[in-house]
Design a protein around this motif. Structure first.
Motif, PDB file in Angstrom:
ATOM      1  N   LEU A 221       0.819  -1.206   0.000  1.00 12.33           N
ATOM      2  CA  LEU A 221       0.000   0.000   0.000  1.00 12.33           C
ATOM      3  C   LEU A 221       0.855   1.258   0.000  1.00 12.33           C
ATOM      4  N   ASN A 222       1.979   1.213   0.686  1.00 11.96           N
ATOM      5  CA  ASN A 222       2.870   2.370   0.727  1.00 11.96           C
ATOM      6  C   ASN A 222       3.408   2.718  -0.658  1.00 11.96           C
ATOM      7  N   ILE A 227      -0.010   8.926   0.738  1.00  8.40           N
ATOM      8  CA  ILE A 227       0.341   9.043   2.143  1.00  8.40           C
ATOM      9  C   ILE A 227       1.289   7.904   2.521  1.00  8.40           C
ATOM     10  N   GLU A 228       1.909   8.018   3.681  1.00  8.51           N
ATOM     11  CA  GLU A 228       2.781   6.957   4.157  1.00  8.51           C
ATOM     12  C   GLU A 228       1.952   5.857   4.802  1.00  8.51           C
ATOM     13  N   VAL A 229       2.214   4.621   4.427  1.00  6.58           N
ATOM     14  CA  VAL A 229       1.515   3.472   4.999  1.00  6.58           C
ATOM     15  C   VAL A 229       2.562   2.482   5.485  1.00  6.58           C
ATOM     16  N   ARG A 230       2.444   2.047   6.733  1.00 10.10           N
ATOM     17  CA  ARG A 230       3.386   1.036   7.230  1.00 10.10           C
ATOM     18  C   ARG A 230       2.782   0.274   8.392  1.00 10.10           C
ATOM     19  N   GLU A 231       3.412  -0.857   8.700  1.00 16.02           N
ATOM     20  CA  GLU A 231       3.004  -1.637   9.852  1.00 16.02           C
ATOM     21  C   GLU A 231       3.363  -0.872  11.114  1.00 16.02           C
ATOM     22  N   ALA A 232       2.439  -0.838  12.068  1.00 13.33           N
ATOM     23  CA  ALA A 232       2.650  -0.071  13.290  1.00 13.33           C
ATOM     24  C   ALA A 232       3.684  -0.724  14.191  1.00 13.33           C
ATOM     25  N   ARG A 233       4.425   0.134  14.903  1.00 18.63           N
ATOM     26  CA  ARG A 233       5.355  -0.308  15.935  1.00 18.63           C
ATOM     27  C   ARG A 233       4.923   0.289  17.266  1.00 18.63           C
ATOM     28  N   ASN A 234       5.208  -0.392  18.340  1.00 18.53           N
ATOM     29  CA  ASN A 234       4.810   0.094  19.654  1.00 18.53           C
ATOM     30  C   ASN A 234       5.381   1.485  19.912  1.00 18.53           C
ATOM     31  N   GLY A 235       4.516   2.424  20.318  1.00 16.50           N
ATOM     32  CA  GLY A 235       4.953   3.777  20.609  1.00 16.50           C
ATOM     33  C   GLY A 235       4.910   4.722  19.433  1.00 16.50           C
ATOM     34  N   ASP A 236       4.563   4.239  18.236  1.00 17.99           N
ATOM     35  CA  ASP A 236       4.474   5.130  17.070  1.00 17.99           C
ATOM     36  C   ASP A 236       3.453   6.234  17.321  1.00 17.99           C
ATOM     37  N   ILE A 238       0.664   8.838  16.026  1.00 19.38           N
ATOM     38  CA  ILE A 238      -0.322   8.902  14.945  1.00 19.38           C
ATOM     39  C   ILE A 238      -0.252  10.301  14.368  1.00 19.38           C
ATOM     40  N   LEU A 239       0.214  10.401  13.138  1.00 24.41           N
ATOM     41  CA  LEU A 239       0.493  11.688  12.520  1.00 24.41           C
ATOM     42  C   LEU A 239      -0.311  11.881  11.244  1.00 24.41           C
ATOM     43  N   PRO A 240      -0.564  13.137  10.860  1.00 23.33           N
ATOM     44  CA  PRO A 240      -1.241  13.376   9.579  1.00 23.33           C
ATOM     45  C   PRO A 240      -0.474  12.761   8.422  1.00 23.33           C
ATOM     46  N   ASN A 241      -1.215  12.393   7.379  1.00 23.89           N
ATOM     47  CA  ASN A 241      -0.630  11.850   6.149  1.00 23.89           C
ATOM     48  C   ASN A 241       0.063  10.516   6.365  1.00 23.89           C
ATOM     49  N   GLN A 242      -0.408   9.769   7.359  1.00 23.59           N
ATOM     50  CA  GLN A 242       0.205   8.481   7.682  1.00 23.59           C
ATOM     51  C   GLN A 242      -0.881   7.501   8.113  1.00 23.59           C
ATOM     52  N   ALA A 243      -0.774   6.262   7.639  1.00 22.08           N
ATOM     53  CA  ALA A 243      -1.681   5.197   8.057  1.00 22.08           C
ATOM     54  C   ALA A 243      -0.858   4.086   8.698  1.00 22.08           C
ATOM     55  N   LEU A 244      -1.232   3.689   9.899  1.00 22.38           N
ATOM     56  CA  LEU A 244      -0.554   2.628  10.632  1.00 22.38           C
ATOM     57  C   LEU A 244      -1.448   1.397  10.672  1.00 22.38           C
ATOM     58  N   ILE A 245      -0.916   0.266  10.222  1.00 25.77           N
ATOM     59  CA  ILE A 245      -1.676  -0.981  10.176  1.00 25.77           C
ATOM     60  C   ILE A 245      -1.221  -1.889  11.307  1.00 25.77           C
ATOM     61  N   ALA A 246      -2.167  -2.400  12.074  1.00 31.78           N
ATOM     62  CA  ALA A 246      -1.839  -3.278  13.198  1.00 31.78           C
ATOM     63  C   ALA A 246      -1.110  -4.520  12.715  1.00 31.78           C
ATOM     64  N   PRO A 247      -0.022  -4.899  13.376  1.00 31.59           N
ATOM     65  CA  PRO A 247       0.688  -6.113  12.967  1.00 31.59           C
ATOM     66  C   PRO A 247      -0.130  -7.362  13.248  1.00 31.59           C
ATOM     67  N   GLY A 248      -0.086  -8.318  12.341  1.00 31.02           N
ATOM     68  CA  GLY A 248      -0.799  -9.567  12.539  1.00 31.02           C
ATOM     69  C   GLY A 248      -0.317 -10.281  13.784  1.00 31.02           C
ATOM     70  N   GLY A 249      -1.242 -10.872  14.526  1.00 36.33           N
ATOM     71  CA  GLY A 249      -0.868 -11.619  15.717  1.00 36.33           C
ATOM     72  C   GLY A 249      -0.705 -10.776  16.961  1.00 36.33           C
ATOM     73  N   GLN A 250      -0.968  -9.469  16.895  1.00 40.63           N
ATOM     74  CA  GLN A 250      -0.877  -8.588  18.060  1.00 40.63           C
ATOM     75  C   GLN A 250      -2.025  -7.591  18.039  1.00 40.63           C
ATOM     76  N   HIS A 251      -2.446  -7.168  19.214  1.00 42.14           N
ATOM     77  CA  HIS A 251      -3.488  -6.167  19.310  1.00 42.14           C
ATOM     78  C   HIS A 251      -2.882  -4.767  19.217  1.00 42.14           C
ATOM     79  N   MET A 252      -3.649  -3.842  18.652  1.00 48.43           N
ATOM     80  CA  MET A 252      -3.229  -2.447  18.594  1.00 48.43           C
ATOM     81  C   MET A 252      -4.294  -1.578  19.261  1.00 48.43           C
ATOM     82  N   SER A 253      -3.869  -0.700  20.157  1.00 46.49           N
ATOM     83  CA  SER A 253      -4.768   0.251  20.786  1.00 46.49           C
ATOM     84  C   SER A 253      -4.156   1.636  20.700  1.00 46.49           C
TER      85      SER A 253
END
Length: 361
Positions: A221-222, A227-236, A238-253
């Protein structure tokens, strides 16, 4: 195209006719045994490669195909494209958890496959037996898929996808967008994210997808989106023009740190049979963002996300559910609508416009 189920000759009950295409005799045997547990599923054929499969399909066309991607004589992607061109049929990809396999599986989803079932390199027989309920559910979901909405969304946008990341370096965001989806979501997210310009609110996404595949999906997708699209990392952040996708096998809140929103990635039990779970994301957004968020629940089987979306609406957020006409599987949106969780019901093609109505920063 909706499901085309057949009638069992023995009992007259409605059954789903399945064809298994895999070069491993062990996989073919175990899949047959697993699917035999479910009385509404009938394995009508097995084939070691697509050439043999096409011969069988000339005699009886299946309702659902379980397909490996790496096979001799003709690879699964070529076979899938041929099927979708000649006679669109729901396909469940059965793929090995490797980086190369993940890339190929992403190609399969982009070409029209409905969902993924992962298989490990070792302990295959035990794994498939343990995952019997997931396999059966994948077949049932595929049989209900509306293939008319499984259309590659953004191939024509590749040459124009030039990204401007200057605004994504901002230090805060006033509004966030939360999206949850499952079956059909890979194509839906591609359609939405590639239609957005480089002036959007920060976006957080849960797409039901196994571990190993989300990073490859985000990378794809990136490459397509502005916009920037990437798999989310803990502590990222949330910024404008960016989409964070929850990593498979882990919950994202989502959590709040001062004026900033961040994502928290952690392990935990399955929620609504899923990890990541849309409900986990939506409930956290309701708790920490309230009216400062907008929620979208898109195509997918089951009810994950419906209750979380209701909490978002109760907290003051504007919420949307995808309509039946544009959904591949009208399960998750339907459940959200049934409990009055959605402020609005919209077509998939209207989602980008709704996102752009939001003041991003």
């Amino acid at each position: 195209m909706g499901p085309v189920w057949t009638l069992s000759r023995e009992s007259g009950r409605v059954t789903i006719a399945v064809l298994i295409v895999d070069d491993s005799a062990v996989v073919r045997q175990v899949l047959q045994q697993v699917l035999a547990i479910e009385k509404t599923i009938e394995v009508v054929g097995v084939a070691s490669d697509p050439i043999f499969a096409m011969r069988q399909m000339g005699i009886r066309w299946p309702d659902v195909i379980i397909l490996d991607v790496e096979m001799p004589r003709m690879d699964g992607i070529t076979f899938l494209k041929k099927i979708m061109h000649e006679r669109p049929t729901p396909v469940v990809i059965c793929s090995t958890l490797t980086e190369q396999g993940a890339s190929t599986t992403m190609d399969a989803l982009s070409a029209g496959a409905v969902s993924i079932v992962t298989k490990p390199k070792v302990g295959l027989k035990q794994f498939l037996e343990d995952a019997s309920s997931d396999l059966i559910q994948a077949v049932k979901t595929a049989a209900r898929a509306n293939l008319g909405n499984l259309v590659p969304a953004a191939e024509h946008l590749r040459p124009q996808a030039v990204r401007n990341n200057t605004k994504s370096m901002a230090q805060t965001t006033e509004h966030i967008v939360a999206i949850g989806t499952s079956t059909g979501g890979t194509q839906a997210l591609e359609a939405v994210l590639t239609a957005l310009p480089d002036a959007t609110p920060g976006i957080v996404i849960v797409q039901h997808m196994p571990a190993q595949f989300t990073a490859m999906f985000a990378q794809r997708l990136n490459e397509l989106a502005k916009i920037e699209v990437r798999e989310a990392r803990n502590g990222d952040r949330i910024l404008p023009n960016q989409a964070l996708i929850a990593p498979g096998g882990q919950h994202m809140s989502v959590v709040r740190s001062g004026a900033q929103y961040q994502v928290q990635i952690k392990d935990g039990p399955l929620v609504n049979r899923h990890k990541p779970s849309v409900d986990v994301l939506f409930k956290s957004v309701a708790r920490c963002a309230g009216r400062n968020a907008t929620g979208f629940i898109l195509t997918g089987m089951g009810d994950d996300g419906a209750r979380g979306l209701k909490l978002m609406r109760d907290a003051g957020a504007v919420t949307y559910a995808q309509d039946e006409a544009s959904s591949v599987v009208f399960g998750m949106p339907k459940e959200a609508i049934a409990i009055d969780a959605a402020t609005h019901v919209v077509s998939l093609k209207d989602v980008p416009r709704r996102i752009l109505q939001i003041r991003s920063c």
